[in-house]
Every structure is written in C-alpha cells, then in structure tokens.
Design an enzyme around this catalytic site. Structure first.
Site, PDB file in Angstrom:
ATOM      1  N   HIS A  63      40.336  34.673  42.255  1.00  0.00           N
ATOM      2  CA  HIS A  63      41.149  34.712  43.470  1.00  0.00           C
ATOM      3  C   HIS A  63      40.288  34.374  44.677  1.00  0.00           C
ATOM      4  CE1 HIS A  63      39.358  38.702  43.369  1.00  0.00           C
ATOM      5  NE2 HIS A  63      39.863  39.040  44.551  1.00  0.00           N
ATOM      6  N   HIS A  65      39.458  35.884  47.494  1.00  0.00           N
ATOM      7  CA  HIS A  65      38.718  36.832  48.336  1.00  0.00           C
ATOM      8  C   HIS A  65      37.247  36.413  48.404  1.00  0.00           C
ATOM      9  CE1 HIS A  65      41.733  40.422  48.199  1.00  0.00           C
ATOM     10  NE2 HIS A  65      41.892  39.657  49.276  1.00  0.00           N
ATOM     11  N   ASP A  67      34.444  37.903  48.349  1.00  0.00           N
ATOM     12  CA  ASP A  67      33.429  38.425  47.409  1.00  0.00           C
ATOM     13  C   ASP A  67      33.493  37.729  46.054  1.00  0.00           C
ATOM     14  OD1 ASP A  67      35.918  39.893  47.182  1.00  0.00           O
ATOM     15  OD2 ASP A  67      34.907  41.394  45.950  1.00  0.00           O
ATOM     16  N   HIS A  68      34.430  36.771  45.915  1.00  0.00           N
ATOM     17  CA  HIS A  68      34.530  36.020  44.658  1.00  0.00           C
ATOM     18  C   HIS A  68      34.285  34.523  44.850  1.00  0.00           C
ATOM     19  CE1 HIS A  68      36.207  39.464  42.342  1.00  0.00           C
ATOM     20  NE2 HIS A  68      36.400  39.870  43.590  1.00  0.00           N
ATOM     21  N   HIS A 140      47.128  42.135  42.460  1.00  0.00           N
ATOM     22  CA  HIS A 140      46.136  42.380  43.491  1.00  0.00           C
ATOM     23  C   HIS A 140      46.846  42.160  44.825  1.00  0.00           C
ATOM     24  CE1 HIS A 140      42.156  43.001  44.943  1.00  0.00           C
ATOM     25  NE2 HIS A 140      41.839  41.758  45.211  1.00  0.00           N
ATOM     26  N   ASP A 211      40.270  40.971  40.128  1.00  0.00           N
ATOM     27  CA  ASP A 211      40.639  42.236  40.769  1.00  0.00           C
ATOM     28  C   ASP A 211      42.109  42.540  40.459  1.00  0.00           C
ATOM     29  OD1 ASP A 211      38.153  41.911  41.803  1.00  0.00           O
ATOM     30  OD2 ASP A 211      38.739  41.983  43.923  1.00  0.00           O
ATOM     31  N   HIS A 269      32.513  45.120  39.053  1.00  0.00           N
ATOM     32  CA  HIS A 269      33.181  45.268  40.358  1.00  0.00           C
ATOM     33  C   HIS A 269      33.210  46.742  40.781  1.00  0.00           C
ATOM     34  CE1 HIS A 269      36.224  44.442  43.543  1.00  0.00           C
ATOM     35  NE2 HIS A 269      35.820  43.193  43.456  1.00  0.00           N
TER      36      HIS A 269
HETATM   37 ZN   LIG Z   1      36.678  41.709  44.712  1.00  0.00          ZN
HETATM   38 ZN   LIG Z   2      39.920  40.919  45.684  1.00  0.00          ZN
END
Ligand SMILES: [Zn+2]
Ligand SMILES: [Zn+2]
Length: 310
Positions: A63, A65, A67-68, A140, A211, A269
C-alpha cells in the site's frame, strides 16, 4: 527460498527497527530476488547485507503509506548506478506508478533498465512456470493488499538405482523419463516413467500480508500456507487502537495463523512502543494462540528447506 527481513518496524524508523521491507530470495529456484515493500532507507539496510539490488526483478508494494514506499525512488535509482540492466516490474496499488514517475521527472532521474508497472487488483497478478502470485485486498485505512506466492510442484527426481537395475542405458532415454514418457528398450521391455521417477515434490506457499486489521481476507490469503507474515503493530492492551488505525495485535495475527492452518507465523511491523524487554511477553501472548510463532527483527534471515523453517 530465503526470507531476509530488512525492516520490521511500524510507521516510522526507530533505532531498533527500520520501516517495512522484506527480500524474498529465490536464487536457488529462479536466480531472482523479489522485494516486498520498500520503506525509507531500505537501500541502507541492503548495504549492511550481501544482497545485490541488480538481482531484484520484482517489487511488490502492499500500500501507499510512506513507511512502505518512501525508499522506492532511491532504491530504483541506485540500482542503475550499481549496474542493473535487467528489467524490473513493480506491482502495487493504483497511484504508485504516478508517484514514482512524477518523482523521477521532477528529480530528472533516468534509469538504465526498463521499468514496468502492474496495477494490482484482486486475483492472480503474476504467473510463470514456477510461481503463481495472488493478491487479496485487506482492511486498512487505505487500499492495501496481501500477496500469496505459490510455488508450483517440482518434478520428481529420477531414481538412478531403479534405472540402473532395470538395465536402462545412460543417454537420451533418461531425458524421456524426466519428461514423463515411458521408454521401450532394445529388447522390447517397456519401462514406465512412473516406475523410475519419484512423485512430484510439493512447492511452498508463502503469504505476505500488508497492514491490516483482523479480517477474513487475511485468513483466506493465508489458508494452509507454509509461512504467513503478518503485522503485529499492537498487543492485547492496545486492541482498541489496533482496530481504529487499521492494524492488528500480536494475538489477532496468531488467530489468523491458527484459523488458516498455516505451518509458521512470522510477526513484523512492530510498533516502537514495544521495547526489547517487552518482546518475550509479546511473543508468548501470540504463541498461546499459535505456538509456531516467531518474532522478526531487522536483518534476520530464514531459510525454507524441506518443509522446515531454519
Ligand atoms: Zn505500515
Ligand atoms: Zn499502513
């Protein structure tokens, strides 16, 4: 197959854990590596390993976000500098291609290799002679996918003792057996391929979830997998937060693994709120529900060999 965890933290990097990235090494199987998510500084994590970016042929993003994905432009750009000329395909949700291309246009970045994008929808997103990859949407706060990688069954080995005992001469006839063909010897004896070739070996199934809060879709994607990799951002004390932010607890991840009848559960995670001394309890809570649970940390490497996780 090897799993090399490059980032096992949640949300933002901490001193202990970088943001999400996991290298799936398929070097013995197909001579390639597949990267799942690419959080910021993934390429720095790679520098602390023996992994070669030019061997990465596919990247799967769960996805959008940060942090990915925030490590993606840097990784792609450095792959050029490191002599990567093999094509690379990125699988990810709608919008990923636009984000990467816009970043490259504005920063005047030019790659030395062909880059292709596949916008992921639910269902089979990739298939070749060795693997099928399926995507399923999770729950998510933004569209987020989990991936199920199924290795196709491997052909059985030729049983050389049997072949020799039956008097089959060395040479092209042996190749016929490997193709599944029966063979007639000069003396008229017919030898069946099934008598001299072992039964096919079952391939592995690996489910890598993005996530998600606790959901049925995760169970479906993980069903009877050998290994499932599930986020565990929260624990039992913060279960309310988990649902509100579209995440899971350690116990919910274990429930998914247990309901899906998987062999091994790897938790990643993890929130930075959990300090090293909290982790034994964090793990024990999950193992109460699903004993074959393992906590991952950055630079941890697992090898899948003969149905065992080493
Ligand atoms: Zn994440
Ligand atoms: Zn996320």
């Amino acid at each position: 197959m090897q799993l090399h965890f490059l980032g096992t933290g949640a949300g933002m990097p901490s001193k202990e854990r970088n943001t999400s990235a996991l290298m799936v090494k398929l070097l013995d199987e197909i001579g390639e590596m597949w990267l799942f998510d690419c959080g910021e500084a993934t390429q720095h994590q790679i520098l602390h390993s023996s992994l070669k970016p030019r061997k990465v042929t596919k990247i799967f993003i769960t996805h959008l976000h940060g942090d990915h994905i925030f490590g993606l432009p840097g990784f792609l750009s450095s792959r050029s500098f490191q002599g990567g000329d093999e094509p690379l395909t990125i699988f990810g949700p709608a919008g990923l291609q636009q984000w990467v291309e816009q970043t490259f246009t504005l920063s005047k970045t030019h790659l030395t290799y062909p880059l292709q994008f596949v916008e992921v929808q639910e269902g089979v997103i990739y298939e070749d002679a060795h693997f099928t990859v399926r995507a399923g949407e999770l729950r998510h706060v933004v569209p987020c996918f989990g991936y199920r990688i199924e290795q196709k069954d491997l052909p059985g080995e030729l049983l050389m003792e049997k072949v020799q005992a039956l008097g089959v001469p060395k040479g092209p006839l042996l190749g016929q057996f490997k193709k599944g063909n029966d063979v007639e010897l000069e003396n008229g004896t017919i030898i069946k391929a099934t008598d001299v070739v072992a039964s096919p070996k079952k391939g592995f199934t690996l489910t890598i979830l993005g996530d998600t809060k606790y959901c049925e879709e995760a169970v479906l994607l993980a069903e009877h997998a050998d290994i499932v990799i599930h986020e565990a951002t929260f624990d039992g004390d913060t279960v309310g937060l988990a649902a509100n932010y579209g995440h899971s607890t350690n116990v919910e991840a274990a429930m998914v693994a247990s309901r899906a009848n998987v062999k091994f559960l790897l938790l990643n995670h993890l929130s930075a709120r959990f300090l090293p001394h909290d982790l034994p309890i964090f793990l024990a809570q999950a193992q109460e529900i699903f004993p074959q649970t393992v906590l991952t940390s950055d630079q941890m490497v697992f090898t899948w060999s003969n149905d065992e996780l080493l």
